[in-house]
Design an enzyme around this catalytic site. Sequence first.
Site, PDB file in Angstrom:
ATOM      1  N   ASP A 241       0.986  -1.304   0.041  1.00  0.00           N
ATOM      2  CA  ASP A 241       0.064  -0.054   0.010  1.00  0.00           C
ATOM      3  C   ASP A 241       0.991   1.372   0.005  1.00  0.00           C
ATOM      4  O   ASP A 241       0.265   2.388   0.433  1.00  0.00           O
ATOM      5  CB  ASP A 241      -0.864  -0.059   1.255  1.00  0.00           C
ATOM      6  CG  ASP A 241      -0.177   0.048   2.594  1.00  0.00           C
ATOM      7  OD1 ASP A 241       0.911  -0.339   2.598  1.00  0.00           O
ATOM      8  OD2 ASP A 241      -1.085   0.239   3.719  1.00  0.00           O
TER       9      ASP A 241
ATOM     10  N   LYS B 124       4.418   2.039  15.775  1.00  0.00           N
ATOM     11  CA  LYS B 124       3.187   3.111  16.387  1.00  0.00           C
ATOM     12  C   LYS B 124       3.765   3.654  17.616  1.00  0.00           C
ATOM     13  O   LYS B 124       2.886   3.548  18.448  1.00  0.00           O
ATOM     14  CB  LYS B 124       2.310   2.218  16.147  1.00  0.00           C
ATOM     15  CG  LYS B 124       1.632   1.593  15.066  1.00  0.00           C
ATOM     16  CD  LYS B 124       0.881   2.177  13.984  1.00  0.00           C
ATOM     17  CE  LYS B 124       0.316   1.502  12.893  1.00  0.00           C
ATOM     18  NZ  LYS B 124       1.264   0.636  12.083  1.00  0.00           N
TER      19      LYS B 124
ATOM     20  N   ASP C  92       1.930   6.346   2.130  1.00  0.00           N
ATOM     21  CA  ASP C  92       1.209   4.990   2.480  1.00  0.00           C
ATOM     22  C   ASP C  92      -0.231   5.342   2.165  1.00  0.00           C
ATOM     23  O   ASP C  92      -0.706   6.342   2.957  1.00  0.00           O
ATOM     24  CB  ASP C  92       1.613   4.434   4.066  1.00  0.00           C
ATOM     25  CG  ASP C  92       0.480   3.276   4.598  1.00  0.00           C
ATOM     26  OD1 ASP C  92      -0.352   3.057   3.979  1.00  0.00           O
ATOM     27  OD2 ASP C  92       0.857   3.027   5.458  1.00  0.00           O
TER      28      ASP C  92
HETATM   29  N1  GDD Z   1      -0.324 -11.179   2.756  1.00  0.00           N
HETATM   30  C1  GDD Z   1      -0.588 -10.229   3.900  1.00  0.00           C
HETATM   31  N2  GDD Z   1      -1.301 -11.000   4.994  1.00  0.00           N
HETATM   32  N3  GDD Z   1      -0.400  -8.856   3.801  1.00  0.00           N
HETATM   33  C2  GDD Z   1      -0.892  -8.360   5.047  1.00  0.00           C
HETATM   34  C3  GDD Z   1      -1.400  -8.822   6.010  1.00  0.00           C
HETATM   35  C4  GDD Z   1      -1.669 -10.433   6.064  1.00  0.00           C
HETATM   36  O1  GDD Z   1      -2.069 -10.645   7.062  1.00  0.00           O
HETATM   37  N4  GDD Z   1      -1.722  -7.627   7.009  1.00  0.00           N
HETATM   38  C5  GDD Z   1      -1.272  -6.705   6.392  1.00  0.00           C
HETATM   39  N5  GDD Z   1      -0.801  -6.835   5.190  1.00  0.00           N
HETATM   40  C6  GDD Z   1      -0.085  -5.884   4.468  1.00  0.00           C
HETATM   41  C7  GDD Z   1      -1.039  -4.934   4.036  1.00  0.00           C
HETATM   42  O2  GDD Z   1      -1.944  -4.881   2.893  1.00  0.00           O
HETATM   43  C8  GDD Z   1      -0.040  -3.616   3.751  1.00  0.00           C
HETATM   44  O3  GDD Z   1       0.555  -3.710   2.266  1.00  0.00           O
HETATM   45  C9  GDD Z   1       1.303  -4.040   4.600  1.00  0.00           C
HETATM   46  O4  GDD Z   1       1.064  -5.454   4.863  1.00  0.00           O
HETATM   47  C10 GDD Z   1       1.432  -3.256   5.758  1.00  0.00           C
HETATM   48  O5  GDD Z   1       0.370  -3.441   6.589  1.00  0.00           O
HETATM   49  P1  GDD Z   1      -0.674  -2.119   7.133  1.00  0.00           P
HETATM   50  O6  GDD Z   1      -1.724  -2.565   7.878  1.00  0.00           O
HETATM   51  O7  GDD Z   1      -0.904  -0.978   5.949  1.00  0.00           O
HETATM   52  O8  GDD Z   1       0.426  -1.587   8.214  1.00  0.00           O
HETATM   53  P2  GDD Z   1       0.787   0.110   8.620  1.00  0.00           P
HETATM   54  O9  GDD Z   1       0.398   1.170   7.395  1.00  0.00           O
HETATM   55  O10 GDD Z   1      -0.250   0.473   9.876  1.00  0.00           O
HETATM   56  O11 GDD Z   1       2.011   0.168   8.980  1.00  0.00           O
HETATM   57  C11 GDD Z   1       3.236  -0.490   8.220  1.00  0.00           C
HETATM   58  O12 GDD Z   1       3.601   0.498   7.194  1.00  0.00           O
HETATM   59  C12 GDD Z   1       4.316   1.616   7.624  1.00  0.00           C
HETATM   60  C13 GDD Z   1       4.711   2.400   6.187  1.00  0.00           C
HETATM   61  O13 GDD Z   1       3.706   2.437   5.425  1.00  0.00           O
HETATM   62  C14 GDD Z   1       4.395  -0.857   9.283  1.00  0.00           C
HETATM   63  O14 GDD Z   1       5.494  -1.765   8.529  1.00  0.00           O
HETATM   64  C15 GDD Z   1       5.171   0.566   9.710  1.00  0.00           C
HETATM   65  O15 GDD Z   1       6.195  -0.058  10.184  1.00  0.00           O
HETATM   66  C16 GDD Z   1       5.575   1.119   8.554  1.00  0.00           C
HETATM   67  O16 GDD Z   1       6.010   2.463   8.895  1.00  0.00           O
HETATM   68 MG    MG Z   2      -0.108   0.782   5.338  1.00  0.00          MG
END
Ligand code: GDD
Ligand code: MG
Length: 362
Positions: free
Chosen positions: A107, A158, A216
């Site tokens: 994403d 976070k 993001d």
């Molecule tokens: N295959 C799969 N299975 N993908 C997953 C799953 C799962 O169960 N859960 C989440 N994802 C994918 C999401 O689709 C996304 O592309 C990515 O993993 C990160 O998940 P998010 O839910 O978007 O996390 P976030 O945005 O709160 O935080 C993450 O991204 C930040 C940067 O954008 C973390 O990695 C943070 O540390 C980081 O700063």
């Molecule tokens: Mg994300």
Amino acid sequence: MKALVLAGGFGTRLRPLSCTRPKMLFPLANEVMLDWTLKNLASSGVDTVVLAVNYMAEALVRYFGPTKFDLGIIYSREDRPLGTGGPIKKAAELLVDGEPFLVLNGDVISDIDYGQLIEHHKRKGGLATIALIRVPDPSRYGAVELDGDDKVLRFVEKPELGTAPSNLINAGIYVLEKEVLDYIPDGKVSTEKEVFPLLAKEGKLYGHEVRGLWVDIGVPDAYLEANHLVLEKLNGSAVGEGCVVDETATVLEPSSLGNGVLIGAHSVIGPDTSISDHVQIGQGCRIERSIIFPGVTIGDYSSIRNAIIGENASIERWVKVESGSLIGDYATISDGVTITQGVSICPSKTVTESILEPGQVM
Ligand code: GDD
Ligand code: MG
């Protein structure tokens, strides 16, 4: 080189638009969001992409197929959510080939130079290297403390307001050595909460600050911001095939129109607006800093600002949709209705009266 793209999240913060498609398939300047990333990977020397899929997996498989932009695409399907770490372990056999591999949050939209990140990783000799980006508010992300040699001393996912170790955050883009797989247990694992803190403690995690386009798209505002940045990068207005724009209508740059878009007399579209394929816009409309999904119809004298309109929705005449509102697929907003800021309308819902309080309308 191989890359794993995490593409299985539920996109909860983008409901109701993510109820009907995974967020990696959202349009961005008239391309599917993940296509921007795949193109960037293809031009960085990656030959195979493993898509880790779970939520609405079939929609992704159908859209991307076995190959795109000269990349081989392999799907690693989860029968239950495995978090951000579990999918890496699950796809281990597809990724390990004697070279380090890339892992990306699907994403994230960015134009980072993967080649430079890999070079930095090899130079530092750690087991993992995270691309880092500087942001004003790190609380939505994973924040790091770095030493003078780019070694990550601390990784905090976070962090609560005011407790982040720095404004440098995890960009969701990593280079990993196969040894990292030993740090990931089977099942559902959070790389950010379980793996990175441990690697940091052992002094095996490095960071590399990158600059440039990075968003993001996890929340509506960020999605609109990504749209703005990508359009700005396109520099001007892109117009698809078969568009009919009335000669008295204006399209303000940067904006993009997909194929077969119709725009009526005296309407003003843009700036920072993406209009997808086969959208019909009547006369005297005003659409600004918004994303309109395919097949939407917008009646005469309606205005849409800072909003996202789902596929095949029908916005009738004299309608006003305000900041941060999301209209679900196939919803109908009737003549004269005002939708105030921060309202989400569920798919297929018909709205006949104005909604003047933020919230979700089922
Ligand atoms: N295959 C799969 N299975 N993908 C997953 C799953 C799962 O169960 N859960 C989440 N994802 C994918 C999401 O689709 C996304 O592309 C990515 O993993 C990160 O998940 P998010 O839910 O978007 O996390 P976030 O945005 O709160 O935080 C993450 O991204 C930040 C940067 O954008 C973390 O990695 C943070 O540390 C980081 O700063
Ligand atoms: Mg994300």
